[in-house]
Design an enzyme around this catalytic site. Structure first.
Site, PDB file in Angstrom:
ATOM      1  N   LYS B  97      45.317  43.919  51.182  1.00  0.00           N
ATOM      2  CA  LYS B  97      46.612  43.958  50.509  1.00  0.00           C
ATOM      3  C   LYS B  97      47.225  45.328  50.801  1.00  0.00           C
ATOM      4  O   LYS B  97      46.662  46.371  50.424  1.00  0.00           O
ATOM      5  CB  LYS B  97      46.434  43.771  48.997  1.00  0.00           C
ATOM      6  CG  LYS B  97      47.753  43.886  48.235  1.00  0.00           C
ATOM      7  CD  LYS B  97      47.529  43.824  46.736  1.00  0.00           C
ATOM      8  CE  LYS B  97      48.749  44.341  45.999  1.00  0.00           C
ATOM      9  NZ  LYS B  97      48.507  44.527  44.567  1.00  0.00           N
ATOM     10  N   THR B 207      47.487  44.616  34.836  1.00  0.00           N
ATOM     11  CA  THR B 207      47.742  45.357  33.600  1.00  0.00           C
ATOM     12  C   THR B 207      47.788  44.433  32.383  1.00  0.00           C
ATOM     13  O   THR B 207      47.246  44.755  31.325  1.00  0.00           O
ATOM     14  CB  THR B 207      49.075  46.121  33.721  1.00  0.00           C
ATOM     15  OG1 THR B 207      49.033  46.911  34.913  1.00  0.00           O
ATOM     16  CG2 THR B 207      49.303  47.029  32.529  1.00  0.00           C
TER      17      THR B 207
END
Lengths: 367, 256
Positions: B97, B207
């Site tokens: 990524k 998160t």
């Protein structure tokens, strides 16, 4: 334009008047804002804001966890030398202090590196006093090349360098720099630095700027709390950090809020900064710069450090020794100052886990 | 026939990807993976330390999960490429990524540098998944450069602000041939569900799960939301009308 010019804009600003005039309503407005102006930040540093520490803490905690997670980067300092040509009245390395002066050989650097690496840490901060003859940039570069074999991130806390010298150390493997301006008030600065190259206020102030231009990845700054009014010093530190982040958006900018500690010189702090005031500074900075780093050293005692964990701090030192060669050789030379948190890296890690935080030993890969 | 997401020749049943960066302990990761059913987890190469024993994050990633190392910390294409090569050399596989961020105030990705890193790494055989600001033309160039999927942000990273880039991502989903995976900013399961209802191929959450009071429970909730959103997309949501359509029209008598 540099930070020097930016700070000049506050010449003649009535700080005592502004701070005394801050109301509860102003603090409440600042607390509701998403982006704070420098004046909002100053309002949060005011005596009035001291009555709002709890809501400030709640917001600071949320912001810190959101941006940094429940993780704490650990690092440790390594003192390469304590030779110094300055006469800073508050520092144990003052050239007039009668302490044993030492400089590590490259073999000794390697021995220290081995001792630190055994703790699992991958981040290290190397320090020297200010003595260009004893510890020239070329010596630092040689030390960094040795340390690169053991650590993935090497930061420097040394005297101010030129842009070319910072580039030399980056080439050798350094990726971060710490520069304590000590005191932003230029008049007070002159009083506290009577002799030596450190008298050059502007060359020191603009050092992080030169490091940023050279491509340094991490820029860490701070004022030594106790040398002047902490509220204005905290304000200028935050302003400086914000300026650096705008000027070098690809750098990670952090501040340190160190309080004065006992040292060989015995200079008493001009102002005692209480625990509550230290907390207020950290909280106000977190609200002003939600993504800014906050580094907390072992100058603070264990209980306080543990409680400050969730309030904005992102990096902590652990397993600290402020003596040159103190780890591998077992020598007990005079350190720069006395530490308050003597916990080992393992003990620090366990304390973090107990409070629901993860110790991070490695957060950068040397490229 | 199973509804699978195929990336780089790998068929995935789960369309929820996980981040690993903000947990209170790496030891919680296996429970998060199990609760979420996720088959892909991204790990910052900057945090990988194979010599760290139990503190090594890789030792906490279940074998059932595909590793997607990321280039967090890279400030330009060159650094991203070096980090990707380090990841492969460290045995983290071929998926990467790409994160190129040169704005530490908002953590917004640099699409231009990301395109360049994608081109270099795809040519080297990596399965490249670039994290990006939602921009159709940039995404097309990433796809042309060899990206296996594109990962536009839903909101600035770490903000939990939700699917703020909906309009732009919707266009990307319509126009691109590669899978569109919404990454960053998704704060609640309902927002992940919304991404999937819109036709996103997958959602990445970090998160929102890591900072929840009960991360394992939140991981489970995200899994259900992503599955529900996908099911809704497959079922073909009914058309949306700007005006109410009464079942007993007021003007019906005109046709009597």
């Amino acid at each position: 334009m540099t930070i020097f010019d930016e700070l000049r804009r506050y010449d003649g600003f009535d700080f005592p008047g502004f701070l005394a005039g801050v109301t509860d309503a102003h603090v409440a407005r600042a607390l509701q804002k998403e982006r704070l102006t420098p004046q909002d930040y100053l309002a949060l540093l005011s005596p009035a804001a001291a009555r709002h520490l709890e809501p400030m803490a709640q917001k600071a905690r949320d912001l810190t966890i959101r941006h940094f997670g429940r993780a704490m980067v650990l690092f440790t300092p390594l003192y390469l030398a304590n030779h110094c040509t300055n006469q800073c009245v508050y520092c144990g390395f003052n050239t007039k202090n009668r302490i044993e002066r030492r400089k590590l050989t490259l073999e000794e650097v390697e021995a220290e590196a081995l001792a630190i690496a055994a703790t699992g840490l991958k981040h290290i901060l190397i320090l020297t006093g200010e003595d260009r003859k004893q510890t020239p940039p070329a010596y630092m570069a040689d030390c960094i090349r040795v340390l690169k074999r053991y650590f993935t991130s090497i930061a420097i806390e040394v005297y101010p360098l030129t842009q070319e010298e910072y580039a030399l150390l980056i080439e050798a493997g350094a990726d971060g720099m710490t520069m304590f301006q000590e005191v932003y008030d230029e008049t007070v600065y002159a009083e506290l630095h009577p002799k030596g190259p450190k008298r050059d206020y502007r060359f020191r102030l603009e050092a992080p700027d030169r490091a940023g231009r050279a491509g340094m990845r991490q820029l860490n700054i701070g004022a030594l709390l106790g040398l002047n009014s902490w509220r204005t010093e905290a304000f200028f530190t935050g302003l400086h950090a914000d300026w650096l982040q705008r000027a070098y958006p690809d750098a990670e900018v952090a501040v340190s809020p160190p309080r004065m500690r006992p040292h060989a010189g015995g200079f008493p702090p001009r102002e005692i900064v209480s625990d509550a005031e230290l907390v207020q500074y950290i909280l106000a900075f977190r609200l002003f710069m939600p993504r800014g780093g906050v580094t907390l050293s072992t100058r603070e005692r264990p209980g306080l450090r543990d409680n400050l964990l969730g309030l904005g701090v992102t990096r902590m030192s652990a397993g600290v020794c402020t003596q040159v060669g103190g780890r591998a050789s077992g020598q007990h030379a005079t350190g720069q100052f006395e530490i308050s948190d003597p916990r080992s890296v393992d003990e620090m890690a366990q304390a973090l886990y107990q409070r629901g935080y993860q110790p991070v030993y490695k957060d950068w890969q040397y490229l | 026939m199973a509804d699978q997401l195929v990336i780089g020749g790998v068929a995935l049943e789960s369309r929820l990807f996980l981040g690993s960066g903000k947990y209170s302990s790496n030891a919680i990761i296996p429970a998060i993976v199990e609760a979420s059913g996720a088959q892909v987890i991204t790990v910052a190469v900057r945090r990988v330390d194979p010599g760290a024993g139990s503190e090594n994050i890789l030792s906490h990633i279940p074998r059932s999960c595909r590793l997607m190392p990321n280039t967090s910390g890279a400030r330009n294409a060159q650094e991203a490429v070096r980090i990707a090569r380090l990841a492969r050399a460290a045995g983290c596989g071929d998926w990467i990524k790409i994160e190129v961020i040169s704005d530490n105030r908002h953590l917004l990705p640099d699409n231009q540098e990301t395109i360049e890193a994608t081109r270099i790494l795809a040519a080297e055989g990596f399965i490249v998944l670039p994290y990006m600001s939602p921009d159709l033309m940039a995404a097309k160039r990433m796809a042309e450069a060899g990206a296996a999927a594109v990962m536009p942000l839903g909101a600035p990273i770490g903000t939990n602000r939700g699917f703020r880039t909906r309009e732009l991502v919707a266009i990307m989903i319509d126009e691109l041939d590669v899978p569109v995976i919404v990454d960053a900013g998704i704060g609640k399961p309902s927002e992940a569900c919304e991404c999937m209802e819109l036709g996103a191929a997958a959602v990445l959450a970090n998160t929102a799960i890591a900072t929840a009071a009960d991360p394992v429970g939140m991981a489970r909730a995200f899994a259900q939301a992503v599955a529900a959103g996908r099911a809704a997309w497959l079922a073909g949501p009914g058309a949306v009308s700007e005006q109410a359509r009464a079942s007993s029209p007021l003007t019906g008598f005109l046709h009597e």
